[in-house]
Scaffold this motif. Structure first.
Motif, PDB file in Angstrom:
ATOM      1  N   ILE A 113      -2.212  -1.017  -4.090  1.00  0.00           N
ATOM      2  CA  ILE A 113      -2.072   0.105  -5.015  1.00  0.00           C
ATOM      3  C   ILE A 113      -3.028  -0.066  -6.185  1.00  0.00           C
ATOM      4  CG2 ILE A 113      -0.487   1.226  -6.650  1.00  0.00           C
ATOM      5  CD1 ILE A 113       1.802   0.297  -4.807  1.00  0.00           C
ATOM      6  N   GLN A 154      -3.251   1.802  -9.930  1.00  0.00           N
ATOM      7  CA  GLN A 154      -2.696   2.776 -10.871  1.00  0.00           C
ATOM      8  C   GLN A 154      -3.615   2.893 -12.069  1.00  0.00           C
ATOM      9  OE1 GLN A 154       1.403   1.602 -11.828  1.00  0.00           O
ATOM     10  NE2 GLN A 154       2.057   3.315 -10.565  1.00  0.00           N
ATOM     11  N   ILE A 158      -0.031   9.335 -14.914  1.00  0.00           N
ATOM     12  CA  ILE A 158      -0.165   8.147 -14.082  1.00  0.00           C
ATOM     13  C   ILE A 158      -0.730   8.570 -12.726  1.00  0.00           C
ATOM     14  CG2 ILE A 158       1.015   6.191 -13.011  1.00  0.00           C
ATOM     15  CD1 ILE A 158       3.198   6.594 -15.221  1.00  0.00           C
ATOM     16  N   THR A 168      -1.708   7.213  -9.110  1.00  0.00           N
ATOM     17  CA  THR A 168      -1.392   6.083  -8.244  1.00  0.00           C
ATOM     18  C   THR A 168      -2.024   6.290  -6.881  1.00  0.00           C
ATOM     19  OG1 THR A 168       0.728   5.781  -9.380  1.00  0.00           O
ATOM     20  CG2 THR A 168       0.474   4.707  -7.238  1.00  0.00           C
TER      21      THR A 168
END
Length: 174
Positions: free
Chosen positions: A134, A136, A147, A149
């Motif tokens: 991931i 972010q 945010i 992601t």
């Protein structure tokens, strides 16, 4: 002569949206990111072959989800939030970053930066048990938080993150 003029007019009108702000309009085209403008920011997916998809999950946050047309495991979510009682971006982020290890995430990198006209925090994570990686990007300006992601399988992440980075760096506050 009249046939030529009529043909040109028909050709020109076939390239435009049938009505302003309809599905074929630049304002609502997900690749242009203008449909996010009422939320205070823009995000472009131009030339990436990613599209916005309905998010089935109910959340207290307003969330948008993008998926590439060529990859069934990748996705990028865009979530809006408010800074709330937190003093700054670092305090906001530390609140939830402390919880990552208990959910099986390993934080690889964190980096403060400027992006899109505001402060940003980049966080790279891996969840080995789920075989996921991931990235972010937490963006902050005027008490607003967005945010971004990006998520994919570890083996595919290098290609996916390249496209996600292009979307992330296209982010701009309005």
């Amino acid at each position: 002569m009249n046939v030529l003029i009529l043909s040109c007019l028909v050709a020109l009108t076939s390239w435009s949206a049938p009505y302003p702000v309809t599905a074929t309009s630049i304002v609502t085209d997900p690749e242009e990111g203008r449909f996010l403008e009422p939320h205070g920011f823009l995000l472009k997916t131009k030339n990436l072959k990613w599209t916005i998809v309905p998010d089935e999950k109910t959340s207290i946050f307003q969330t948008f989800r993008f998926a590439p047309l060529h990859n069934q495991t990748a996705q990028m979510t865009v979530r809006k939030d408010d800074l709330g009682q937190h003093k700054n971006l670092e305090v906001y982020a530390k609140k939830w970053m402390r919880e990552y290890p208990q959910y099986g995430f390993e934080i690889l990198v964190t980096r403060n930066m400027q992006l899109g006209g505001g402060d940003a925090l980049l966080v790279d994570l891996v969840h080995r048990a789920k075989n996921q990686q991931i990235r972010q990007m937490v963006l902050h300006k005027n008490k607003k938080i967005v945010i971004l992601t990006c998520l994919d399988e570890i083996a595919k992440f290098r290609a996916t993150v390249s496209e996600c980075n292009q979307m992330m760096t296209s982010f701009s506050w309005k």
